[in-house]
Design a protein around this motif. Structure first.
Motif, PDB file in Angstrom:
ATOM      1  N   GLU A   5     -17.858 -42.758 -30.382  1.00 42.00           N
ATOM      2  CA  GLU A   5     -18.797 -42.530 -31.486  1.00 42.00           C
ATOM      3  C   GLU A   5     -19.087 -41.045 -31.699  1.00 42.00           C
ATOM      4  O   GLU A   5     -19.046 -40.554 -32.844  1.00 42.00           O
ATOM      5  CB  GLU A   5     -20.108 -43.270 -31.192  1.00 42.00           C
ATOM      6  N   TYR A   6     -19.347 -40.340 -30.630  1.00 47.18           N
ATOM      7  CA  TYR A   6     -19.696 -38.927 -30.791  1.00 47.18           C
ATOM      8  C   TYR A   6     -18.516 -38.127 -31.338  1.00 47.18           C
ATOM      9  O   TYR A   6     -18.679 -37.160 -32.089  1.00 47.18           O
ATOM     10  CB  TYR A   6     -20.198 -38.336 -29.456  1.00 47.18           C
ATOM     11  N   GLN A   7     -17.296 -38.524 -30.991  1.00 44.32           N
ATOM     12  CA  GLN A   7     -16.110 -37.851 -31.518  1.00 44.32           C
ATOM     13  C   GLN A   7     -15.929 -38.161 -33.012  1.00 44.32           C
ATOM     14  O   GLN A   7     -15.575 -37.279 -33.799  1.00 44.32           O
ATOM     15  CB  GLN A   7     -14.873 -38.298 -30.734  1.00 44.32           C
ATOM     16  N   LEU A  12     -16.334 -36.561 -38.808  1.00 48.06           N
ATOM     17  CA  LEU A  12     -16.882 -36.775 -40.146  1.00 48.06           C
ATOM     18  C   LEU A  12     -17.766 -35.607 -40.582  1.00 48.06           C
ATOM     19  O   LEU A  12     -17.819 -35.269 -41.772  1.00 48.06           O
ATOM     20  CB  LEU A  12     -17.685 -38.080 -40.181  1.00 48.06           C
ATOM     21  N   LYS A  13     -18.411 -34.999 -39.615  1.00 53.42           N
ATOM     22  CA  LYS A  13     -19.272 -33.855 -39.931  1.00 53.42           C
ATOM     23  C   LYS A  13     -18.445 -32.701 -40.476  1.00 53.42           C
ATOM     24  O   LYS A  13     -18.912 -31.911 -41.324  1.00 53.42           O
ATOM     25  CB  LYS A  13     -20.027 -33.425 -38.682  1.00 53.42           C
ATOM     26  N   GLU A  14     -17.205 -32.562 -40.012  1.00 55.57           N
ATOM     27  CA  GLU A  14     -16.310 -31.520 -40.506  1.00 55.57           C
ATOM     28  C   GLU A  14     -16.039 -31.685 -42.002  1.00 55.57           C
ATOM     29  O   GLU A  14     -15.786 -30.702 -42.699  1.00 55.57           O
ATOM     30  CB  GLU A  14     -14.988 -31.546 -39.739  1.00 55.57           C
ATOM     31  N   PHE A  15     -16.081 -32.921 -42.476  1.00 51.34           N
ATOM     32  CA  PHE A  15     -15.842 -33.190 -43.892  1.00 51.34           C
ATOM     33  C   PHE A  15     -17.136 -33.178 -44.716  1.00 51.34           C
ATOM     34  O   PHE A  15     -17.098 -33.352 -45.926  1.00 51.34           O
ATOM     35  CB  PHE A  15     -15.146 -34.544 -44.054  1.00 51.34           C
ATOM     36  N   GLY A  16     -18.276 -32.996 -44.046  1.00 49.57           N
ATOM     37  CA  GLY A  16     -19.548 -32.886 -44.754  1.00 49.57           C
ATOM     38  C   GLY A  16     -20.422 -34.121 -44.724  1.00 49.57           C
ATOM     39  O   GLY A  16     -21.425 -34.194 -45.461  1.00 49.57           O
ATOM     40  N   ALA A  17     -20.086 -35.127 -43.903  1.00 50.62           N
ATOM     41  CA  ALA A  17     -20.901 -36.339 -43.837  1.00 50.62           C
ATOM     42  C   ALA A  17     -22.234 -36.051 -43.143  1.00 50.62           C
ATOM     43  O   ALA A  17     -22.292 -35.285 -42.179  1.00 50.62           O
ATOM     44  CB  ALA A  17     -20.137 -37.427 -43.092  1.00 50.62           C
ATOM     45  N   TYR A 195     -13.972 -41.353 -47.928  1.00 56.20           N
ATOM     46  CA  TYR A 195     -12.623 -41.638 -48.432  1.00 56.20           C
ATOM     47  C   TYR A 195     -11.682 -40.464 -48.133  1.00 56.20           C
ATOM     48  O   TYR A 195     -10.535 -40.661 -47.707  1.00 56.20           O
ATOM     49  CB  TYR A 195     -12.668 -41.897 -49.938  1.00 56.20           C
ATOM     50  N   LYS A 196     -12.185 -39.264 -48.350  1.00 58.51           N
ATOM     51  CA  LYS A 196     -11.379 -38.072 -48.098  1.00 58.51           C
ATOM     52  C   LYS A 196     -10.986 -37.976 -46.628  1.00 58.51           C
ATOM     53  O   LYS A 196      -9.823 -37.681 -46.294  1.00 58.51           O
ATOM     54  CB  LYS A 196     -12.164 -36.831 -48.516  1.00 58.51           C
ATOM     55  N   ALA A 197     -11.929 -38.221 -45.722  1.00 60.05           N
ATOM     56  CA  ALA A 197     -11.648 -38.171 -44.287  1.00 60.05           C
ATOM     57  C   ALA A 197     -10.671 -39.270 -43.879  1.00 60.05           C
ATOM     58  O   ALA A 197      -9.764 -39.052 -43.068  1.00 60.05           O
ATOM     59  CB  ALA A 197     -12.960 -38.309 -43.504  1.00 60.05           C
ATOM     60  N   VAL A 221     -25.394 -41.263 -41.834  1.00 60.21           N
ATOM     61  CA  VAL A 221     -24.453 -42.042 -41.015  1.00 60.21           C
ATOM     62  C   VAL A 221     -25.042 -42.135 -39.616  1.00 60.21           C
ATOM     63  O   VAL A 221     -25.026 -41.167 -38.862  1.00 60.21           O
ATOM     64  CB  VAL A 221     -23.059 -41.368 -40.977  1.00 60.21           C
ATOM     65  N   LEU A 222     -25.581 -43.309 -39.267  1.00 58.82           N
ATOM     66  CA  LEU A 222     -26.240 -43.447 -37.968  1.00 58.82           C
ATOM     67  C   LEU A 222     -25.285 -43.822 -36.853  1.00 58.82           C
ATOM     68  O   LEU A 222     -25.524 -43.504 -35.694  1.00 58.82           O
ATOM     69  CB  LEU A 222     -27.363 -44.476 -38.070  1.00 58.82           C
ATOM     70  N   ASP A 223     -24.232 -44.516 -37.186  1.00 61.72           N
ATOM     71  CA  ASP A 223     -23.221 -44.888 -36.183  1.00 61.72           C
ATOM     72  C   ASP A 223     -21.850 -44.827 -36.851  1.00 61.72           C
ATOM     73  O   ASP A 223     -21.733 -45.008 -38.072  1.00 61.72           O
ATOM     74  CB  ASP A 223     -23.493 -46.291 -35.637  1.00 61.72           C
TER      75      ASP A 223
END
Length: 611
Positions: A5-7, A12-17, A195-197, A221-223
């Motif tokens: 999950e943490y990975q 996703l954070k890299e894509f801006g989530a 979708y992009k990720a 995004v909680l999980d």
């Protein structure tokens, strides 16, 4: 390939989530520093394993406490306590099975004030080949249960790869979740990022459960649960570096080194098969006969001896395996290579369980010979069904059944001999005369008189239509054979003449009322045989369809009255003129109906009137 999950959140954070801040730890001593870094006042301590249902799961060890794999902490001290209880212990969830998984990592993140929970996932739709969204208002729950109980609460749609994610897709998501205004705009942004990720990283599945709306009005995004297409990993070395082999089965890790498609299962019968389709069929048929497969193992189409040996070692390394089934259909794969690989593995690790081998295809005989001459206790199988039954019986019985010796091929008899055995003596004798109409004459069932049969056989059958004097009914069966032979004799003529019905009619009619005794008078046959070929040819021109059928009916009635004494006396006499039947071949060219015409002249007037 799965990641934690943490990975997934970091990716996703890299894509801006929008994700919560968090820190991964591997030791309980790291918990305090992580809690301080996040600041609080609410922390969530999450077990990191490759399985769902962590919040409702339970630890096997009592020292871990009664709480599940996801715990809320309201102080730094509580964070530390939870870390000590959870790390190194075994968590059991609905997805891990009773064995559970050991927790070697924890993810500590900031707590969130949850207003609403939703479900959103993405996966590849196998039917359309497109990326599909699955959206529901029932977040934080088992989506399978929602699909079963309230399927109307789930919305699914796919995205055309030619256009990608479009604003109307975002509106569909917002409408399904009941979001309006700013939250609807946030939903469009978040769904587009996901979708992009998904496409950029060649994901196979991306699940956000839950996707929440905070009390501050933020979508988050909680999980996150992510798995990747293993066939595309060569394009993503950064993703490969996230692999945690401690979460994978050791046998699966070993199989990946040899490029074997191996998946561990919970059964007792180990399987080694080439081809995914054949492998699935093998698993199914094992289940059909009352056992369960211990693995899915596809050695591929071009496996080497080394690869097969490795596959066999992996199967035997599973302590649950009580029997092994090798099912190989050699197309590209060669049966002799499989055989040598199996023998090499058996010699290395030993054979402690029953082994059934079914080989078919390229070099199958060489493969069977290698196994047969090995001296190993290998149970051969003829086909998949036979192989499945044998391995299941061997496992259930505790020992392998003794292999059956190959069945001897039955001696084949010549077709003529077989037919002669099955047919009565009269039929076999009639066949030797060359007649083709023997099977059509009902009189064949009557007992045959052997002596006059040869002579009468040469006389044309149409003469048999001539009426005879009354005779005793009791003696009729004795002369059935001449009628049978007489009916068969002009087979060649009947073949060329357009009057097959005429040939059959006398025989059937005669056999109906008295077993064909009307055929007895052979004197009438003799003159017909003496008729010159020229006359017969001339007679062929006269259409005799009507007379041919008339004598059949007329002759049938008086036929039953033929005297037995006259028959015995006349039949032998027919033997002499029967030699004159030589020109029968010439007469045979004339229609058989013409031969019946003289008989029609002598038939009773009553018979003519009926026709």
């Amino acid at each position: 390939m799965n990641i934690h999950e943490y990975q997934a959140k970091a990716l996703l954070k890299e894509f801006g989530a929008p994700v919560s801040n968090g820190v991964a730890i591997f030791k309980a001593s790291e918990a305090k520093a992580a809690a301080k870094k996040l600041g609080g006042p609410l922390w969530v301590v999450k077990s990191q394993i490759h399985a769902g249902g962590r919040g409702k799961g339970k630890f096997k060890e009592k020292a871990a406490g009664e709480k599940g794999g996801v715990r809320l902490a309201k102080s730094i001290e509580e964070v530390e306590a939870f870390a000590k209880q959870m790390l190194g212990n075994t968590l059991v969830t609905v997805q891990t099975g009773p064995t559970g998984k050991q927790v070697n990592r924890l993810y500590i993140e900031d707590g969130s004030d949850i207003e609403k929970e939703f479900y959103l996932s993405m996966l590849v739709d196998r039917e359309t080949g497109r990326v599909a969204y699955v959206v529901s208002t029932e977040g934080g729950m088992d989506i399978e249960a929602v699909a079963h109980d309230t399927p109307e609460k789930i919305k699914t749609f796919s995205v055309d790869p030619a256009t990608g994610f479009m604003p109307h897709h975002a509106r569909t998501i917002a409408k399904t979740l009941g979001l309006t205004g700013d939250l609807a705009k946030q939903a469009e942004v978040v769904a587009g990022i996901l979708y992009k990720a998904f496409v950029a990283k060649d994901m196979a599945m991306l699940e956000i459960n839950p996707l929440i709306v905070t009390k501050q009005g933020q979508l988050k995004v909680l999980d996150a649960k992510v798995s990747f297409d293993s066939n595309a990993l060569y394009r993503h070395p950064d993703v490969v570096s996230l692999r945690d082999i401690t979460e994978e089965d050791e046998k699966e890790i070993e199989a990946s080194k040899y490029d074997l498609a191996y998946i561990a299962l919970d059964g007792t019968i180990g399987c080694m098969v080439n081809g995914a389709g054949l492998a699935m069929a093998t698993l199914d048929i094992i289940q059909l006969y009352g056992e369960s497969p211990a693995n899915f193992l596809d050695v591929g189409g071009g496996a080497s001896e080394e690869k097969v040996t490795a596959a066999f070692k992996i199967i035997t390394a599973d302590p649950k395996v009580k029997g092994i089934l090798v099912n190989i259909f050699g197309g590209i794969m060669k049966c002799d290579v499989i055989a040598r690989g199996v023998l090499a593995a058996v010699k290395t690790v030993g054979l402690k369980v029953p082994l059934v081998v079914r080989l078919e295809g390229t070099n199958v005989e060489e493969g069977k010979k290698i196994i047969r001459e090995s001296g190993l206790n290998v149970i051969p199988a003829d086909d998949l069904d036979d192989a499945a039954q044998k391995i299941v019986n061997a496992v259930k019985g505790g020992k392998a059944p003794a292999p059956k010796a190959p069945a001897k091929k039955p001696e084949t008899k010549k077709p003529e001999a077989k037919k002669a055995e099955k047919k009565p003596a009269s039929k076999a004798a009639a066949k030797s005369t060359g007649s083709k109409t023997s099977s059509k004459a009902p009189a064949a069932k009557a007992p045959a008189a052997k002596a006059p049969a040869k002579a009468a056989a040469k006389a044309p059958a149409k003469a048999a239509a001539k009426p005879a004097a009354p005779a005793k009914k009791a003696e009729a069966p004795k002369a059935a054979a001449p009628a049978k032979a007489a009916a068969k004799a002009p087979a060649k003529a009947a073949a060329k003449a357009p009057a097959k019905a005429a040939a059959k009619a006398p025989a059937k009619a005669a056999a109906a009322k008295a077993p064909a005794k009307a055929a007895a008078p052979a004197k009438a046959a003799a003159p017909a045989a003496k008729a010159p070929a020229k006359a017969a040819k001339g007679a062929a021109k006269a259409p005799a369809k009507a007379p041919a059928k008339a004598p059949a009916k007329a002759a049938a009635k008086p036929a039953a009255a033929a005297p037995a004494a006259a028959k015995k006396a006349e039949a032998p006499k027919a033997a002499a003129p029967a030699k004159a039947a030589a020109p029968a071949k010439a007469a045979a060219k004339a229609p058989a109906k013409a031969a019946a015409k003289p008989a029609a002249a002598k038939a009773p007037a009553k018979g003519k009137g009926k026709k």
